[in-house]
Enzyme design. Structure first.
Site, PDB file in Angstrom:
ATOM      1  N   SER A  11      51.248  40.977  36.995  1.00  0.00           N
ATOM      2  CA  SER A  11      50.758  42.174  37.660  1.00  0.00           C
ATOM      3  C   SER A  11      50.489  43.285  36.655  1.00  0.00           C
ATOM      4  O   SER A  11      51.200  43.451  35.659  1.00  0.00           O
ATOM      5  CB  SER A  11      51.780  42.659  38.685  1.00  0.00           C
ATOM      6  N   GLN A  31      46.596  39.980  36.805  1.00  0.00           N
ATOM      7  CA  GLN A  31      46.229  40.578  38.093  1.00  0.00           C
ATOM      8  C   GLN A  31      45.917  42.038  37.816  1.00  0.00           C
ATOM      9  O   GLN A  31      46.765  42.792  37.357  1.00  0.00           O
ATOM     10  CB  GLN A  31      47.382  40.426  39.088  1.00  0.00           C
ATOM     11  N   TYR A  33      44.687  45.870  38.655  1.00  0.00           N
ATOM     12  CA  TYR A  33      44.407  47.014  39.521  1.00  0.00           C
ATOM     13  C   TYR A  33      43.393  47.899  38.795  1.00  0.00           C
ATOM     14  O   TYR A  33      43.629  48.316  37.658  1.00  0.00           O
ATOM     15  CB  TYR A  33      45.676  47.817  39.818  1.00  0.00           C
ATOM     16  N   THR A  59      42.221  42.711  42.074  1.00  0.00           N
ATOM     17  CA  THR A  59      42.694  42.925  43.437  1.00  0.00           C
ATOM     18  C   THR A  59      41.754  43.891  44.142  1.00  0.00           C
ATOM     19  O   THR A  59      41.644  45.055  43.747  1.00  0.00           O
ATOM     20  CB  THR A  59      44.129  43.461  43.436  1.00  0.00           C
ATOM     21  N   ARG A  68      52.758  52.435  54.292  1.00  0.00           N
ATOM     22  CA  ARG A  68      53.949  51.593  54.218  1.00  0.00           C
ATOM     23  C   ARG A  68      55.171  52.351  54.715  1.00  0.00           C
ATOM     24  O   ARG A  68      55.852  53.048  53.963  1.00  0.00           O
ATOM     25  CB  ARG A  68      54.144  51.102  52.779  1.00  0.00           C
ATOM     26  N   LYS A 120      40.794  38.872  44.339  1.00  0.00           N
ATOM     27  CA  LYS A 120      42.024  38.675  45.116  1.00  0.00           C
ATOM     28  C   LYS A 120      42.046  39.650  46.288  1.00  0.00           C
ATOM     29  O   LYS A 120      42.000  40.862  46.092  1.00  0.00           O
ATOM     30  CB  LYS A 120      43.245  38.914  44.227  1.00  0.00           C
ATOM     31  N   SER A 142      43.876  36.491  50.862  1.00  0.00           N
ATOM     32  CA  SER A 142      45.175  37.158  50.760  1.00  0.00           C
ATOM     33  C   SER A 142      45.228  38.372  51.658  1.00  0.00           C
ATOM     34  O   SER A 142      44.222  39.075  51.842  1.00  0.00           O
ATOM     35  CB  SER A 142      45.409  37.588  49.302  1.00  0.00           C
ATOM     36  N   HIS A 144      47.618  40.629  50.861  1.00  0.00           N
ATOM     37  CA  HIS A 144      48.473  41.440  49.985  1.00  0.00           C
ATOM     38  C   HIS A 144      49.920  41.376  50.467  1.00  0.00           C
ATOM     39  O   HIS A 144      50.652  42.363  50.474  1.00  0.00           O
ATOM     40  CB  HIS A 144      47.989  42.892  49.936  1.00  0.00           C
ATOM     41  N   ARG A 147      51.329  43.816  53.254  1.00  0.00           N
ATOM     42  CA  ARG A 147      51.827  45.162  52.949  1.00  0.00           C
ATOM     43  C   ARG A 147      50.747  46.234  52.951  1.00  0.00           C
ATOM     44  O   ARG A 147      51.041  47.396  52.704  1.00  0.00           O
ATOM     45  CB  ARG A 147      52.539  45.159  51.585  1.00  0.00           C
ATOM     46  N   ASP A 175      47.164  33.093  49.188  1.00  0.00           N
ATOM     47  CA  ASP A 175      48.525  33.612  49.082  1.00  0.00           C
ATOM     48  C   ASP A 175      48.870  34.399  50.344  1.00  0.00           C
ATOM     49  O   ASP A 175      48.068  34.466  51.271  1.00  0.00           O
ATOM     50  CB  ASP A 175      48.727  34.432  47.800  1.00  0.00           C
ATOM     51  N   GLY A 177      52.591  34.760  52.519  1.00  0.00           N
ATOM     52  CA  GLY A 177      53.334  33.971  53.490  1.00  0.00           C
ATOM     53  C   GLY A 177      53.663  32.558  53.058  1.00  0.00           C
ATOM     54  O   GLY A 177      54.179  31.773  53.865  1.00  0.00           O
ATOM     55  N   ARG A 179      55.979  30.067  51.715  1.00  0.00           N
ATOM     56  CA  ARG A 179      57.426  30.039  51.530  1.00  0.00           C
ATOM     57  C   ARG A 179      57.985  28.643  51.280  1.00  0.00           C
ATOM     58  O   ARG A 179      59.088  28.498  50.766  1.00  0.00           O
ATOM     59  CB  ARG A 179      58.129  30.625  52.776  1.00  0.00           C
ATOM     60  N   ARG A 199      56.800  36.639  46.700  1.00  0.00           N
ATOM     61  CA  ARG A 199      58.171  37.047  46.995  1.00  0.00           C
ATOM     62  C   ARG A 199      59.216  35.974  46.669  1.00  0.00           C
ATOM     63  O   ARG A 199      60.272  36.305  46.134  1.00  0.00           O
ATOM     64  CB  ARG A 199      58.288  37.457  48.467  1.00  0.00           C
TER      65      ARG A 199
END
Length: 249
Positions: A11, A31, A33, A59, A68, A120, A142, A144, A147, A175, A177, A179, A199
């Protein structure tokens, strides 16, 4: 990531400078920004290229910060010596996400790097088609991590129509979710070339450090292999939509 034979995506906001990662991760992407200081964004890209990063994952669902509520309730907290290592210290006043970029902004990014540019945060068929027209080699479907915008469809639900529209003209990753190994299987079955985890990496590192992360990747790979076998798929190429039940309507 190197021990597991997979890709590490670093990131922009990482607590580790991108230069520190280059001798450790064999396969690495940045990645990105896109910030409102073009010189800062250029510096990030040039540093990544100089240290042999293989791709830029730009992204595109983060030109404005999501509302948020959980983070607003949490408020500011002391991060100790953990900083955004790829940013100057102190961070200059006014440095922020660039909310003005458009598809034409890609022309500038292409002009300053030879690295492949991956987008992304694609969720619509219309944007996927434009990405094809722009000769983007790959996109990441994605949300994100859920979020940015409430009430979005899941990335897995957005995936099939995008796959159909792209029709093999670029690679598609997924991407948000992911898991378990069975989540990877569903993504592959619905047309993704690969799945990306976020995560769970942090949970595994928190629980067991490097060994914990290797254990997580081994578990997910084992789940994937087991599920493939139980679905009658003897290879990744044999994984297709026939093994996924349609959503009841």
């Amino acid at each position: 990531a190197t021990k597991a034979g997979t890709v590490m995506m670093l990131s922009t906001s990482s607590s580790v400078r991108l230069e520190e990662l280059s001798p450790l991760a064999e396969n690495r992407w940045l990645q990105l920004y896109w910030m409102n200081d073009r010189a800062f964004t250029l510096d990030l890209v040039q540093r990544a290229e100089a240290h042999n990063y293989q791709a830029i994952a730009l992204t595109v669902d983060y030109s404005a910060l999501g509302w948020r509520e959980a983070e607003k309730r949490l408020g500011d907290w002391d991060t100790g010596d953990v900083v955004q290592a790829n940013f100057p210290t102190p961070v200059p006043d006014g440095l922020a996400l660039d909310s003005t970029i458009t598809w034409r902004s890609l022309d500038w990014l292409r002009s300053v790097t030879s690295m492949p540019i991956i987008l992304k945060g694609i969720l619509s068929v219309a944007d996927a088609k434009i990405a094809v027209e722009e000769e983007i080699p790959a996109i990441i479907v994605s949300t994100h991590g859920g979020r940015q915008l409430d009430y979005l469809m899941a990335s897995l639900d957005a995936l099939p129509p995008i796959v159909d529209a792209v029709a093999g003209r670029m690679e598609i990753y997924l991407d948000s979710g992911v898991r378990r190994g069975t989540d990877v299987l569903k993504a592959l079955a619905l047309g993704a070339n690969a799945a990306i985890i976020g995560r769970p990496v942090h949970w595994a590192l928190g629980a067991g450090g490097e060994a914990g992360l290797l254990r997580l990747l081994a578990i997910m790979n084992g789940e994937l292999m087991s599920a493939m076998a139980l679905c009658g798929a003897t290879s990744i190429s044999a994984v297709n939509r026939s093994i996924v039940a349609p959503r009841p309507r």
